[in-house]
Enzyme design. Structure first.
Site, PDB file in Angstrom:
ATOM      1  N   ASP A  39       1.862   3.052   3.320  1.00 21.23           N
ATOM      2  CA  ASP A  39       1.972   3.789   4.131  1.00 21.23           C
ATOM      3  C   ASP A  39       2.078   5.203   3.908  1.00 21.23           C
ATOM      4  OD1 ASP A  39       1.707   1.588   5.233  1.00 21.23           O
ATOM      5  OD2 ASP A  39       3.426   1.575   7.351  1.00 21.23           O
ATOM      6  N   ASP A  48      -3.493  -5.225  10.093  1.00 22.88           N
ATOM      7  CA  ASP A  48      -2.660  -5.213   9.435  1.00 22.88           C
ATOM      8  C   ASP A  48      -1.724  -6.409   8.613  1.00 22.88           C
ATOM      9  OD1 ASP A  48      -0.348  -3.541   8.271  1.00 22.88           O
ATOM     10  OD2 ASP A  48       0.181  -2.953   9.891  1.00 22.88           O
ATOM     11  N   GLY A 107      -3.787  -2.763  -0.213  1.00 23.65           N
ATOM     12  CA  GLY A 107      -3.888  -2.916  -1.839  1.00 23.65           C
ATOM     13  C   GLY A 107      -2.952  -4.336  -2.022  1.00 23.65           C
TER      14      GLY A 107
END
Ligand code: GAL
Length: 377
Positions: free
Chosen positions: A184, A127, A163
């Site tokens: 998300d 992440d 992105g």
């Protein structure tokens, strides 16, 4: 690890959030096998955020599994998942903390990669939260990729930087096997529609080895769980799953597969949709007809074995839609003397041979998907 087709599996985040445990993972592994999901190709079982203690071990500096959620440690869970013939996925973050405020892997990449390898991990979702200012995100993905390679285990790197920072331009070169391209997903129609539309110019970057990941599916959640929102209708879930399949997106289930209903199970194991998603050539689809700001489009996608996928979408609220697709737009002019034998991907039904064009009426939020072969007419 170089995935030849879009990875498929299950991830805990959408439904479970922080409510994960040894027991829940084992039950999920059982369900994936018993319900035929594994046989359909769903092979990764990925534990997302919130699996560890809030702080690293003060002596070893390692991340430590939460002893309440995972009383037997992670290796035991991973062994169970492997015994079922599934692959095991873990989660960490490029920053100093994960998005839910657990230890991240910044400056600990090689130690943590070695720890994940000790667990027997086959997949790492990585992440992007709590990245120190002025650090370079691209370099941090390169580091973890190197650390995974150095761990001695073949671990698929699943980048998740939403992105940002033109990720599609450099992510393939890091060695990552998939990369999140959007923020998300939450469980409603507008969320998945806008995620999909935001990627229309980027699918060309998705190919064997590194796939554009539009996030875990909300199919079958019906508003329950961590990213619950208002939920979707079955028709909308069918559209979501069809878009993910048509565009070659990784298929990570996010619903509670332990109590997946028959409609959802049938949808996510549909052999025609999966055949399109997993097509070995992994070619990007193209817009064959654009209408209403890409809300009402027709798409084509060249498949292996001389087949072609065709999809019609109505992502608008407009009831009065009839979409027309001249085969000229697919590169099949009437003068060729060729037409298309078409089968419905949802039902497998042979719809017969079409020449020159197809016309498709669609309810709001609905879609149609076909697999076609070139034939003489
Ligand atoms: C987000 C990520 C989600 C989930 C969550 C966990 O950044 O996009 O998919 O992993 O963090 O906290």
């Amino acid at each position: 690890m170089f995935p030849k087709t879009p990875p498929m599996g299950f991830n805990t985040w959408n439904t479970f959030g922080e409510n994960i445990s040894d027991e829940m993972i084992r039950q999920t592994a059982d369900a994936m096998v018993e319900k035929g999901l594994q046989a359909a190709g769903y092979e990764y079982l990925v534990i997302d955020d919130c699996w560890s203690k809030r702080q690293r071990d003060p002596v070893t500096d390692k991340i430590v599994p939460d002893p309440v959620k995972f009383p037997n440690g992670m290796k035991a869970v991973s062994d169970y998942v492997h015994e079922k013939g599934l692959k095991f996925g873990m989660y960490s973050c490029v920053g100093v903390r994960t998005c839910a405020d657990y230890p991240g892997s910044f400056d600990h990449e090689f130690l943590d990669a070695a720890t994940f390898a000790e667990y027997g991990a086959d997949y790492l979702k990585y992440d992007y939260c709590y990245r120190p200012d002025k650090t370079n995100g691209e370099l941090l993905y390169r580091k973890m990729s190197m650390a995974l390679k150095a761990s001695g285990r073949d671990i698929l790197l699943s980048a998740c930087n939403w992105g940002c920072d033109d990720v599609h331009r450099w992510i393939r070169s890091t060695g990552a096997g998939l990369y999140r391209s959007t923020g998300d997903i939450i469980d409603n129609f507008v969320s998945f529609r806008d995620i999909f539309l935001s990627q229309l110019d980027n699918f060309v970057y998705s190919a064997p080895g590194c796939f554009n990941d539009m996030d875990m599916l909300t199919v079958g959640m019906y508003s329950r769980g961590n990213v619950g929102s208002t939920g979707c209708t079955d028709l909308e879930y069918r559209t979501q799953f069809s878009l993910w399949c048509m565009f070659g997106i990784p298929l990570m289930l996010g619903c509670d597969v332990r109590d997946i209903n028959d409609v959802t199970l049938k949808l996510v194991t549909n052999p025609n949709l999966l055949r399109i998603n997993q097509d070995i050539e992994c070619r990007p689809p193209f817009i064959a007809r654009e209408c209403d700001n890409n809300r009402r489009n027709a798409y084509g996608r060249v498949l292996s074995d001389n087949e072609l996928a065709i999809m019609f979408t109505n992502l608008s609220d407009d009831r009065d839609t009839s979409l027309w697709l001249p085969f000229e737009n697919l590169g099949l002019p009437i003068a060729s003397g060729k037409g298309l034998r078409v089968r419905d991907a949802f039902t497998g039904e042979d719809k017969g041979v079409f020449k020159e064009y197809m016309k498709q009426a669609l309810e709001p939020h609905d879609c149609a998907v076909y697999i076609a072969q070139i034939v003489d007419v």
